[in-house]
Design a protein around this motif. Structure first.
Motif, PDB file in Angstrom:
ATOM      1  N   TYR A  42       0.791  -1.053   0.078  1.00 48.99           N
ATOM      2  CA  TYR A  42      -0.055   0.072  -0.017  1.00 48.99           C
ATOM      3  C   TYR A  42       0.821   1.110   0.089  1.00 48.99           C
ATOM      4  N   ARG A  63      -4.306   5.164   4.147  1.00 50.74           N
ATOM      5  CA  ARG A  63      -3.478   4.153   3.095  1.00 50.74           C
ATOM      6  C   ARG A  63      -4.361   3.884   1.897  1.00 50.74           C
ATOM      7  N   ARG A 128       5.828   8.108  10.847  1.00 52.21           N
ATOM      8  CA  ARG A 128       6.439   8.033   9.428  1.00 52.21           C
ATOM      9  C   ARG A 128       5.700   6.689   8.489  1.00 52.21           C
ATOM     10  N   ASN A 131       2.463   1.533  10.401  1.00 48.98           N
ATOM     11  CA  ASN A 131       2.882   0.963  11.406  1.00 48.98           C
ATOM     12  C   ASN A 131       3.035   1.814  12.684  1.00 48.98           C
ATOM     13  N   SER A 132       3.932   2.718  12.175  1.00 45.36           N
ATOM     14  CA  SER A 132       4.389   3.590  13.299  1.00 45.36           C
ATOM     15  C   SER A 132       3.153   4.572  14.041  1.00 45.36           C
ATOM     16  N   ARG A 134       0.074   3.379  14.143  1.00 49.99           N
ATOM     17  CA  ARG A 134      -0.835   2.566  14.892  1.00 49.99           C
ATOM     18  C   ARG A 134      -0.148   2.464  16.372  1.00 49.99           C
ATOM     19  N   LEU A 135       1.240   2.333  16.529  1.00 46.93           N
ATOM     20  CA  LEU A 135       1.775   2.099  17.635  1.00 46.93           C
ATOM     21  C   LEU A 135       1.757   3.241  18.212  1.00 46.93           C
ATOM     22  N   GLU A 138      -2.113   3.284  19.740  1.00 46.87           N
ATOM     23  CA  GLU A 138      -2.318   2.261  20.849  1.00 46.87           C
ATOM     24  C   GLU A 138      -1.348   2.737  22.074  1.00 46.87           C
ATOM     25  N   HIS A 139      -0.243   3.286  21.963  1.00 48.54           N
ATOM     26  CA  HIS A 139       0.566   3.411  22.846  1.00 48.54           C
ATOM     27  C   HIS A 139       0.065   4.703  23.669  1.00 48.54           C
ATOM     28  N   GLU A 141      -3.433   5.463  24.062  1.00 47.00           N
ATOM     29  CA  GLU A 141      -4.427   4.672  24.685  1.00 47.00           C
ATOM     30  C   GLU A 141      -4.094   4.214  26.091  1.00 47.00           C
ATOM     31  N   TYR A 142      -3.020   3.082  25.898  1.00 44.10           N
ATOM     32  CA  TYR A 142      -2.374   2.247  26.837  1.00 44.10           C
ATOM     33  C   TYR A 142      -2.057   2.956  28.052  1.00 44.10           C
ATOM     34  N   GLN A 143      -1.422   4.157  27.705  1.00 49.32           N
ATOM     35  CA  GLN A 143      -0.924   5.117  28.783  1.00 49.32           C
ATOM     36  C   GLN A 143      -1.923   5.488  29.639  1.00 49.32           C
ATOM     37  N   ALA A 145      -5.073   3.527  30.218  1.00 48.91           N
ATOM     38  CA  ALA A 145      -5.160   2.558  30.870  1.00 48.91           C
ATOM     39  C   ALA A 145      -4.507   2.208  32.222  1.00 48.91           C
ATOM     40  N   GLN A 185     -13.357   8.646  28.198  1.00 46.54           N
ATOM     41  CA  GLN A 185     -13.451   6.925  27.928  1.00 46.54           C
ATOM     42  C   GLN A 185     -12.978   6.284  29.074  1.00 46.54           C
TER      43      GLN A 185
ATOM     44  N   GLU B 138      -6.351  -2.598  26.024  1.00 45.68           N
ATOM     45  CA  GLU B 138      -5.427  -1.659  25.509  1.00 45.68           C
ATOM     46  C   GLU B 138      -4.255  -2.488  25.492  1.00 45.68           C
ATOM     47  N   TYR B 142      -2.088  -3.094  21.855  1.00 43.27           N
ATOM     48  CA  TYR B 142      -0.695  -2.413  22.070  1.00 43.27           C
ATOM     49  C   TYR B 142       0.388  -3.564  21.723  1.00 43.27           C
ATOM     50  N   ALA B 145       0.359  -3.808  17.929  1.00 44.34           N
ATOM     51  CA  ALA B 145       1.019  -2.360  17.338  1.00 44.34           C
ATOM     52  C   ALA B 145       2.506  -2.804  17.486  1.00 44.34           C
ATOM     53  N   ARG B 149       6.102  -3.448  14.756  1.00 46.85           N
ATOM     54  CA  ARG B 149       7.510  -2.570  14.722  1.00 46.85           C
ATOM     55  C   ARG B 149       8.761  -3.607  14.949  1.00 46.85           C
TER      56      ARG B 149
END
Lengths: 397, 397
Positions: A42, A63, A128, A131-132, A134-135, A138-139, A141-143, A145, A185, B138, B142, B145, B149
Motif C-alpha cells: 500500500y 493508506r 512515519r 505501522n508507526s 498505529r503504535l 495504541e501507546h 491509549e495504553y498510557q 489504561a 473514555q 489496551e 498494544y 502494534a 514494529r
C-alpha cells in the motif's frame, strides 16, 4: 535479452507513485518495462498520518492499496524491501531478489534525523508509517489504561512532542482534540494531562509567516498545549526528556518530529550526500548518474536564492511528474525538461476546524484554512486515484 | 443522637447492590439510615467483564452508575475506599472519613488468589474491574502494534490465560473471537498468534459436566486455543510463564483468572478466615457478630453436603436479598430467615453464538445455550434497574 529499457522505481511514496502514474499514462505499449518496488502493498498518505497517530482518524483512511492505483498490466509491482543499491552494476538488491535496471528512480523516503540526541532513537516514536502511527495511537491509549491502575504515575499522562515543524504542530493539534475524548473514555481528570511541544529553533514552524505562527500557538495553547520554544532536548530516556538547562520532563510518551534526513541506503550506495540527501542536478538526477533520478526526502533541491526547499509532499509530487516526463524523453531521445518547483500554497491543520495557511499569495486562518486543507487533501486523492478514491477515502475530510 | 438504626453497606457489587435495592423497597420512612459505600460511583457487572477485557464489547456496557440504581432520597451513597473495618468500635475507616454503624454489610469483593506463584502479582493482569479490563484490552491491542514494529518478537502475539474456570474460559472465548479482527486491523498473519489456556486442575471448568466441558474445549480449540490442562504455572516473569517441568512459554500478556480469595480487609478486621473468607452462619453473619453480614467473595457458604459453594454472582445476589430481609427483621424484632441457595442454572459463554450450560436440570450447548446466557444477563439488568436499564445496557446482548 530484451531491448526494451527497464525502469525500476524504488518506493511508492509521493514521488514514486506520481512517477508511476505518469509513466503508465505517457508510455506507449512496449516502450519500457516499468517495475515499482515497495515495502508494503500500500501507499500511505504521509501528510495525513498525524490523525491516525493521535487516534482522531482510522489508519485505513491514510493508506491506499497499490493495486488500486497502478495498472498491473502496464507496471509490475514487487512487494519487497530494498537492501542495497549498486549503481556500478545497475542493480538493486532486494530482501528476496535482485532487479537490474536501465533507469532508476529512488523515492525511498527519509529517516528520522535525531541530531545525535542521546536516547532519541531508542525511546521516542516517530510519525512515519502506518505501522508507526498505529503504535503511537495504541501507546497513548495504553498510557490512559495504565494510569487508572497506577494513579500516582502522572508521567503516563504527560505527552512530549519534540519538534514544532509541520508534523509536530499538526500532530499536537489532533492530540489536543483527542485528549478530552480519552479522558472521558477512561474517567481521567483532564487537568492531569500535559502536552509539551519542545522546539530548539527560536520559533515554531520556522520559515512560516510569524502572524500565522502566533495564531497557531494561541489556538493550541487554548487546547492545553505547553510550548517550550528555543529549548533543545538534551537527552531522551525511558523516563522522559531532559531539556535546556537540565530540567527533566517525566513522560512515558515522546514523539519525535524534529527532522528527517536521507535514507542510509543512499549514502551506502556511494552517492555524495549532505545529511543523507543528494544535491540533484536540474533534472533531479544524481550527479554523475544520468540514469538515476532521486525524488522526495532523499534529494536536495535549491530555490533560485540558493536555499534548499523543505522536502514536502508537494515538491515530491511535482518531482515525480517531471521525472516521468524526462524518463519518457530519454527513451525517445528527446530533450529533458528542467525541474522548477511551483509552490501552490501551504496549509497546516491545528485540529478540528482550525488551520493556518498561505495560498494564492494570501494568508488564511481558522475555518477557511481548515477548508483549504480539506480541499488540498481531496485534490491529492483525485490526482492519484480519481473520483473513486475520493469517494472511498475522502470520508474523513 | 439519632435513635434510628444505622446500616452501612460496603461495596456495590452483586451482594451490596441487591441488599441496597431490597432495603430501599422494604424499609419504611425513617425506619433505618442506610449508607452505601463504594470505591467508584458505578456498579460493574463482573460476569460481563470478559467481553470488554477482550475488546469484544465496550466497557460502558459493563457498568451502571449507582445514581441510576439507588434512590438517593432513601439511601445515602459515599464514594470512597474502605481502609479498615473496626468491629469492636462499630466503625469503618474510609480513605477520607469515618462511618459508624449499627449493622454492617460487607460486600467488598475478593482479591486474586495467586497460590504463592512467584511473579504472578507483578506480571499478570486480572479480570476484576472496569479499570483492569480496560488495561487488558489496551494492552492486547498494544502488543499487535508493537509486533508490527518488531516482527521478530512473536511473544507479543502469544497470549497466556492462567486458569480454566468460568472467567478464564469465557475470556478466551471472547479473545479467540477478537484475534481475527485484530489481525485484520494490524495486518498480522493469524497463524502467528498463540492463545494458551493453562490450568493446574486435571480438567477445565472443574465440577462442571464433563460432556459439556469437552464440547467447550473443542469449540475453543477450533478457534485456535491451545489447552494445557493439568499443568501448573510455576512462575510468571516479565518474559512469560514457566510451566510444569520447566518449559518456558514466552509471552508479553499473561491474564490470571486462576482464583479469588477474600479481601485482606476481612483478615485485618480480626475475623477468622479460610483463604481470606469467613465461614458465615446460616444468616450470612460473621460468627460472634450478630450485626455484621458478609456477602459474596468474602463469605464461605456450605452446601447441604458440607462443600463450599463457588462464589458466584448468583449466590451473592440471593445472599443480598436474604440479608436485606434479615436486616429489616432485626430492626422490627422479627425472626431471621436462614439462607438457602437455590441454583437457577449456570451458563458459560464461549464467544459469539457459542455457550454451554445447565439449567432446569438440563444440559444446553451451542446457540441455545448462548441464548440462555443472554436471557440471564438481561434478567440481571432487569432485576437491578428494570426496563430502562435493559434498554440502555442490553444492546450488547
Amino acid at each position: 535479452m530484451s531491448s526494451i529499457p527497464k525502469i525500476v522505481i524504488l518506493g511508492a511514496g509521493y514521488g514514486g507513485v506520481l512517477t508511476s502514474l505518469r509513466l503508465q499514462k505517457e508510455l506507449n505499449y512496449n516502450e519500457a518495462d516499468v517495475t515499482l518496488v515497495n515495502k508494503h502493498d500500500y501507499h500511505y498518505i504521509t501528510t495525513h498520518l498525524h490523525m491516525p497517530a493521535a487516534g482522531t482518524d482510522n489508519p485505513e483512511n491514510a493508506r491506499v492499496n497499490i493495486s488500486k492505483l497502478i495498472d498491473e498490466f502496464k507496471i509490475d509491482f514487487v512487494k519487497s524491501t530494498v537492501v542495497q543499491i549498486r549503481p556500478q552494476d545497475r542493480k538493486v538488491i532486494l530482501e528476496d531478489g535482485t532487479l537490474s535496471y536501465d533507469y532508476l528512480v529512488i523515492g525511498l523516503g527519509g529517516e528520522p534525523e535525531t541530531f545525535g540526541i542521546p536516547g532519541l532513537l531508542e525511546n521516542a516514536m516517530n510519525i512515519r508509517s502506518i505501522n508507526s502511527v498505529r503504535l503511537i495511537r495504541e501507546h497513548i491509549e495504553y498510557q490512559f489504561a495504565r494510569f487508572k491502575r497506577e494513579p500516582h504515575r502522572t508521567d503516563y499522562l504527560t505527552f512530549v512532542v519534540g519538534g514544532a515543524g509541520f508534523t509536530g504542530i499538526e500532530f499536537i493539534g489532533e492530540l489536543s482534540d483527542r485528549i478530552p475524548e480519552l479522558c472521558k473514555q477512561f474517567d481521567v481528570d483532564p487537568s492531569l494531562v500535559k502536552i509539551y511541544n519542545i522546539e530548539a529553533a527560536p520559533t515554531a514552524l520556522p520559515g512560516f509567516d510569524p502572524e500565522l505562527v502566533e495564531y497557531a500557538m494561541e489556538v493550541l495553547r487554548k487546547k492545553g498545549v505547553t510550548f517550550r520554544i528555543g529549548t533543545a532536548i538534551k537527552e531522551c530516556t525511558p523516563d522522559g526528556v531532559i531539556v535546556g538547562d537540565g530540567e527533566e520532563i517525566r513522560s512515558q510518551t515522546v514523539i519525535w518530529t524534529g527532522g528527517i534526513r536521507g535514507n542510509r541506503l543512499i549514502e551506502e550506495a556511494g552517492f555524495e550526500t549532505m545529511r543523507g540527501r543528494v544535491k540533484v542536478d536540474e533534472f533531479m538526477r544524481a550527479p554523475g548518474h544520468e540514469n538515476i533520478y532521486i525524488l522526495g526526502d532523499n534529494s536536495l533541491v535549491f530555490n533560485p536564492e540558493g536555499r534548499p526547499y523543505p522536502p514536502t509532499a508537494q515538491i515530491a509530487m511535482q518531482a515525480g511528474v517531471n521525472c516521468a516526463h524526462n524518463l519518457v524523453a530519454s527513451i525517445r531521445n528527446q530533450p529533458l525538461k528542467g525541474f522548477a518547483y511551483s509552490n501552490k500554497g501551504t496549509v497546516a491543520s491545528l485540529g478540528k476546524g482550525e488551520a493556518i495557511g498561505i495560498a494564492f499569495g494570501k494568508k488564511y486562518k481558522g475555518r477557511v484554512a481548515a477548508w483549504l486543507k480539506k480541499a488540498i487533501d481531496l485534490r491529492y486523492l483525485f490526482i492519484i486515484g480519481g473520483i473513486p478514491l475520493v469517494l472511498r477515502k475522502g470520508k474523513f475530510l
